[in-house]
Design an enzyme around this catalytic site. Structure first.
Site, mmCIF file in Angstrom:
data_model
loop_
_atom_site.group_PDB
_atom_site.id
_atom_site.type_symbol
_atom_site.label_atom_id
_atom_site.label_comp_id
_atom_site.label_asym_id
_atom_site.label_seq_id
_atom_site.Cartn_x
_atom_site.Cartn_y
_atom_site.Cartn_z
ATOM 1 N N SER A 144 0.975 -1.052 0.140
ATOM 2 C CA SER A 144 0.063 0.153 0.188
ATOM 3 C C SER A 144 0.824 1.116 0.076
ATOM 4 O O SER A 144 2.026 1.361 0.449
ATOM 5 C CB SER A 144 -1.089 0.104 1.251
ATOM 6 O OG SER A 144 -1.409 1.304 1.560
ATOM 7 N N TYR A 157 -2.601 -1.065 10.730
ATOM 8 C CA TYR A 157 -2.470 -1.314 9.106
ATOM 9 C C TYR A 157 -1.097 -0.792 8.659
ATOM 10 O O TYR A 157 -0.461 -1.451 7.792
ATOM 11 C CB TYR A 157 -3.572 -0.648 8.253
ATOM 12 C CG TYR A 157 -3.706 -0.941 6.832
ATOM 13 C CD1 TYR A 157 -4.157 -1.864 6.225
ATOM 14 C CD2 TYR A 157 -3.511 0.039 5.920
ATOM 15 C CE1 TYR A 157 -4.241 -2.208 4.731
ATOM 16 C CE2 TYR A 157 -3.327 0.115 4.542
ATOM 17 C CZ TYR A 157 -4.065 -1.198 3.916
ATOM 18 O OH TYR A 157 -4.219 -1.305 2.636
#
Ligand code: BGC
Length: 256
Positions: A144, A157
Site C-alpha cells: 500500500s 494497517y
C-alpha cells in the site's frame, strides 16, 4: 501478450477487488491460477468464471492465511493440483478504522496476522518449495502507499505495510542467490470493496479525489497490470523495489 504460458500463479485473496483482477490478468497471459479466500461465496464463483473464460484453469482454496499451518497446506494443495508454483502474489489484506487509543488487541492481531504474518509464512513455504526443487520463482506483495505514508486511524494497517516493506527488502537480498525476485506494489485509492464506505459518500469521495494528482480513483486492473509486469521477465532486473500505483497520491502537494 502471453508472458505466463505454462506458469502457475498462487494469489491470496482472489475472490474480489484487486485480487480478482490479478487472477484474471495472469490467466489472460496464459497462467493457471490457484487463489485463496476465507469464504467460498458467489465472489469466488465469479473469479473462477472470469479465469476460465480466458481458457486458463482455476483452483480455489478456502483458507485463512493468518494461520501458519494453513499457508503450508495452501502450497501443498497448489502443488497437488498443478505440480508447480512459479509466481506468488501476497495480495490478501484487511484494515480496521479506529483511533489509536481505541484499537483492541484482537483487531491489532487480525490485521498483523493477515497482512504481515500470513505473507511472511506463505512466502517461506513457497521459498522452501523453490529451493528444494532447484527452481526459480517470483514474489509480488500487494502492499500500500501506507508502507510509506501515514494513515491516521489505521495504525496497525500502517505497521503491517511498513513491515511488508522491510520483509521485501530483506528477502530481495536473501533470496537473490536462490533465483527469486521479490517486489512490492503500493496501490493508492482503488475502486474495491475495501473502499466501499468512501465510494458511497460523495463528500468523502470528493476530498479523496482532491488528494490524487490524476483526480480519480484507480481500477483494480491498473494494479494487476503492474503486478503482471513485475512477475514477468520484462522485470528480470527488478528486485527489492516498491512500485507505486496511486495516481500520484503519495507525493501530491498543492498550495491552491
Ligand atoms: C487503503 C485504502 C485507502 C488507500 C489510500 C489503501 O491502502 O486500503 O483504504 O483509501 O490506501 O489512502
Amino acid at each position: 501478450m502471453e508472458r505466463f504460458k505454462e506458469k502457475v500463479a498462487l494469489i491470496t485473496g482472489g475472490g474480489r477487488g484487486i485480487g480478482r483482477a490479478i487472477c484474471v490478468r495472469f490467466a489472460q497471459e496464459g497462467a493457471n491460477i490457484v487463489f485463496t479466500g476465507r469464504n467460498n461465496d458467489e465472489n469466488v464463483a465469479e473469479t473462477i468464471r472470469q479465469v476460465e473464460e480466458t481458457g486458463a484453469k482455476a483452483h480455489f482454496i478456502q483458507s485463512d492465511i493468518s494461520q501458519v499451518p494453513a499457508v503450508y497446506s495452501m502450497v501443498k494443495e497448489a502443488l497437488d493440483t498443478f505440480g508447480q508454483i512459479d509466481i506468488l502474489v501476497n495480495n490478501a489484506g484487511i484494515e480496521i478504522n479506529a483511533p489509536f487509543w481505541e484499537v483492541q488487541e484482537k483487531d491489532y492481531d487480525a490485521v498483523m496476522d493477515t497482512n504481515l504474518k500470513g505473507m511472511f509464512f506463505l512466502t517461506q513455504a513457497f521459498v522452501r518449495f523453490v529451493k528444494e526443487n532447484n527452481r526459480t520463482g517470483v514474489i509480488i506483495n500487494n502492499s500500500s502507499v501506507h508502507e510509506e505514508l501515514p494513515f491516521p486511524n489505521f495504525t496497525p494497517y500502517c505497521a503491517s505495510k511498513g513491515g511488508m516493506q522491510m520483509v521485501m527488502r530483506n528477502l530481495a537480498v536473501e533470496l537473490a542467490p536462490l533465483g527469486i525476485r521479490i517486489n512490492n506494489v503500493a496501490p493508492g485509492a482503488i475502486k474495491t470493496p475495501i473502499n466501499a464506505k468512501i465510494l458511497s459518500d460523495p463528500a468523502l469521495l470528493s476530498t479523496l479525489k482532491n488528494n490524487i494528482s490524476l483526480g480519480r480513483l484507480g481500477e483494480p486492473e491498473d494494479v494487476a497490470a503492474v503486478i503482471a509486469f513485475l512477475a514477468s521477465d520484462d522485470a528480470k532486473y527488478v528486485t527489492g523495489s516498491t512500485y507505486y500505483v496511486d495516481g500520484g497520491l503519495t507525493f501530491h502537494y498543492t498550495e491552491q
